[in-house]
Design a protein around this motif. Structure first.
Motif, short mmCIF file in Angstrom:
data_model
loop_
_atom_site.label_atom_id
_atom_site.label_comp_id
_atom_site.label_asym_id
_atom_site.label_seq_id
_atom_site.Cartn_x
_atom_site.Cartn_y
_atom_site.Cartn_z
N GLN A 13 -1.99 -20.90 -18.05
CA GLN A 13 -1.22 -19.97 -17.76
C GLN A 13 -1.38 -19.44 -16.38
O GLN A 13 -2.51 -19.04 -16.21
CB GLN A 13 -0.99 -18.87 -18.66
CG GLN A 13 0.26 -18.01 -18.39
CD GLN A 13 0.24 -17.09 -19.58
OE1 GLN A 13 0.35 -17.34 -20.84
NE2 GLN A 13 0.49 -15.82 -19.37
N GLN A 51 3.85 -19.52 -14.59
CA GLN A 51 4.28 -20.57 -15.57
C GLN A 51 3.14 -20.53 -16.72
O GLN A 51 2.01 -20.00 -16.59
CB GLN A 51 3.79 -22.01 -14.70
CG GLN A 51 4.09 -23.01 -15.42
CD GLN A 51 4.13 -24.49 -14.76
OE1 GLN A 51 4.37 -24.39 -13.68
NE2 GLN A 51 3.56 -25.32 -15.45
N PRO A 52 3.81 -20.59 -17.93
CA PRO A 52 3.28 -20.67 -19.21
C PRO A 52 2.17 -21.85 -19.19
O PRO A 52 2.06 -22.81 -18.58
CB PRO A 52 4.22 -20.88 -20.43
CG PRO A 52 5.42 -21.74 -19.59
CD PRO A 52 5.26 -20.94 -18.16
N ALA A 53 1.04 -21.76 -20.40
CA ALA A 53 0.24 -22.87 -20.40
C ALA A 53 0.89 -23.97 -21.07
O ALA A 53 1.81 -23.80 -21.87
CB ALA A 53 -1.04 -22.22 -21.29
N ASP A 54 0.24 -25.30 -20.71
CA ASP A 54 0.71 -26.26 -21.40
C ASP A 54 0.34 -26.28 -22.83
O ASP A 54 -0.74 -25.63 -23.28
CB ASP A 54 0.04 -27.68 -20.83
CG ASP A 54 0.78 -27.99 -19.57
OD1 ASP A 54 1.93 -27.97 -19.72
OD2 ASP A 54 -0.08 -28.67 -18.91
N ARG A 55 0.92 -27.02 -23.67
CA ARG A 55 0.46 -27.15 -25.08
C ARG A 55 -0.05 -28.70 -25.09
O ARG A 55 0.39 -29.59 -24.40
CB ARG A 55 1.77 -27.50 -26.06
CG ARG A 55 1.46 -27.47 -27.59
CD ARG A 55 2.58 -27.69 -28.51
NE ARG A 55 2.07 -27.85 -29.92
CZ ARG A 55 2.75 -28.65 -30.82
NH1 ARG A 55 4.25 -29.14 -30.30
NH2 ARG A 55 2.63 -28.63 -31.84
N LEU A 111 -5.32 -24.77 -26.34
CA LEU A 111 -4.70 -23.89 -25.45
C LEU A 111 -5.67 -23.70 -24.26
O LEU A 111 -6.84 -23.44 -24.42
CB LEU A 111 -4.77 -22.38 -25.97
CG LEU A 111 -4.11 -21.38 -25.09
CD1 LEU A 111 -2.50 -21.68 -24.69
CD2 LEU A 111 -4.25 -19.93 -25.62
N HIS A 162 8.94 -26.83 -18.32
CA HIS A 162 8.05 -25.86 -17.38
C HIS A 162 8.34 -26.31 -15.81
O HIS A 162 8.44 -25.35 -15.00
CB HIS A 162 6.64 -25.82 -17.96
CG HIS A 162 6.39 -25.22 -19.03
ND1 HIS A 162 5.20 -25.37 -19.71
CD2 HIS A 162 7.19 -24.58 -19.91
CE1 HIS A 162 5.03 -24.78 -21.16
NE2 HIS A 162 6.48 -24.26 -20.86
N HIS A 216 9.71 -24.22 -13.10
CA HIS A 216 9.02 -23.42 -11.77
C HIS A 216 9.94 -24.12 -10.40
O HIS A 216 9.87 -23.29 -9.54
CB HIS A 216 7.62 -24.09 -11.65
CG HIS A 216 6.81 -23.32 -11.07
ND1 HIS A 216 5.62 -22.82 -11.64
CD2 HIS A 216 6.80 -22.72 -9.88
CE1 HIS A 216 4.76 -22.40 -10.53
NE2 HIS A 216 5.68 -22.12 -9.69
N ILE A 219 8.84 -15.07 -12.27
CA ILE A 219 8.32 -15.57 -13.53
C ILE A 219 9.25 -16.75 -14.03
O ILE A 219 10.40 -16.55 -13.92
CB ILE A 219 8.42 -14.61 -14.72
CG1 ILE A 219 7.71 -14.80 -16.04
CG2 ILE A 219 9.78 -14.07 -14.94
CD1 ILE A 219 7.42 -14.00 -17.17
N PHE A 269 8.69 -18.45 -17.09
CA PHE A 269 8.79 -18.65 -18.54
C PHE A 269 10.29 -19.14 -19.19
O PHE A 269 11.27 -18.36 -18.71
CB PHE A 269 8.34 -17.53 -19.20
CG PHE A 269 6.86 -17.34 -19.37
CD1 PHE A 269 6.10 -17.45 -18.17
CD2 PHE A 269 6.15 -17.34 -20.61
CE1 PHE A 269 4.64 -17.12 -17.98
CE2 PHE A 269 4.64 -17.15 -20.56
CZ PHE A 269 4.02 -17.20 -19.38
N GLN A 306 13.09 -16.45 -19.75
CA GLN A 306 12.62 -15.08 -18.90
C GLN A 306 12.71 -15.43 -17.64
O GLN A 306 12.58 -14.47 -16.64
CB GLN A 306 11.30 -14.56 -19.59
CG GLN A 306 11.10 -14.49 -21.01
CD GLN A 306 9.58 -13.98 -21.04
OE1 GLN A 306 9.18 -13.24 -20.28
NE2 GLN A 306 8.98 -14.69 -22.03
#
Length: 240
Positions: A52, A56-60, A69, A110, A114, A135, A137, A140
């Motif tokens: 994260q 940008q959120p973290a990858d799964r 994580l 994602h 982005h 942001i 996300f 959001q």
């Protein structure tokens, strides 16, 4: 996308998530193990996992069959994998081979969000606005701007809808033109992401190959709060 692999290497770790957005799985080796604040972690040489950051959120992701994580380890600067959901990591040793993979559909979402954010920034800057925050996300996503000079169009709902329509048209045109998206590293190590000649910005996120990969790009009517122009947006990745 065009990348310099050497410039995306830290402490013996290659940032594969920057070199190929669409790489889903790789066989690699453990290059470090450790513990931070009581949380065990492992780092691999060919790192698929985007941590994260940068809005940008973290990858799964997974190491072998264990969900992980990714986070940025403070001291080494490595992207390390910690167990997701309070579970435990596999018993790994430095030098041990390991298979890493990511949730590719989530990564593609994602990357689409982005990239669409850069596009919204570009069309907002074309209005004379300056970016103040972002942001990316899911659910959001937004870009916030400040206007150096008063913009009378923003003073009432009809004017704001008029400006939003201009932004929507510019975004749609760039997607229809399928402008290429590329990245390169400057001599000082910064990674610059380019939407053809339309826009460029320093960025460490993941992106689509070209704007034609974007689908379902939606811009609700912009809002003005506390002097900031908030442009919310949504986007998905076109089916491959």
């Amino acid at each position: 996308m065009v990348h310099s692999i050497a410039a995306s290497r830290v402490g013996g770790q290659t940032s594969a998530y920057l070199d190929d957005t669409y790489l889903e799985q790789v066989d690699t080796r453990v290059i470090a193990v450790g513990e931070t604040d009581g949380v065990p972690w492992a780092a691999v040489g060919h790192c698929l996992f985007h941590p994260q950051g940068g809005g940008q959120p973290a990858d799964r992701g997974w190491l072998e069959d264990v969900e992980v994580l990714p986070v940025r380890e403070r001291e080494s600067g490595l992207v390390v994998a910690t167990a997701a959901g309070g579970g435990g990591l596999p018993d790994l040793a430095v030098g041990e081979p390991v298979r890493a993979r990511i949730d590719l559909p989530a990564r593609m979402l994602h990357a689409a969000l982005h990239t669409a954010g850069h596009l919204v920034e570009a069309v907002g800057r074309a209005q004379g606005w300056e970016m103040a925050g972002s942001i990316h996300f899911p659910g959001q996503a937004r870009i916030e701007f400040q206007a150096p000079h008063a913009d009378a169009r923003l003073a009432d709902p009809d004017g704001r809808e008029e400006v939003t329509a201009v932004l929507r048209a510019a975004v749609a045109a760039a997607v229809a033109d399928d402008l290429p998206v590329s990245a390169r590293y400057l001599p000082d190590g910064r990674r610059m992401v380019h939407l053809d000649a339309l826009h460029s910005a320093p960025c460490g996120g993941t992106h689509v190959r070209s704007l034609g990969d974007l689908a379902d790009v939606v811009l609700p009517t912009l809002k003005v709060k506390k002097g900031r122009i908030r442009v919310s947006y949504a986007a998905t990745h076109r089916s491959r």
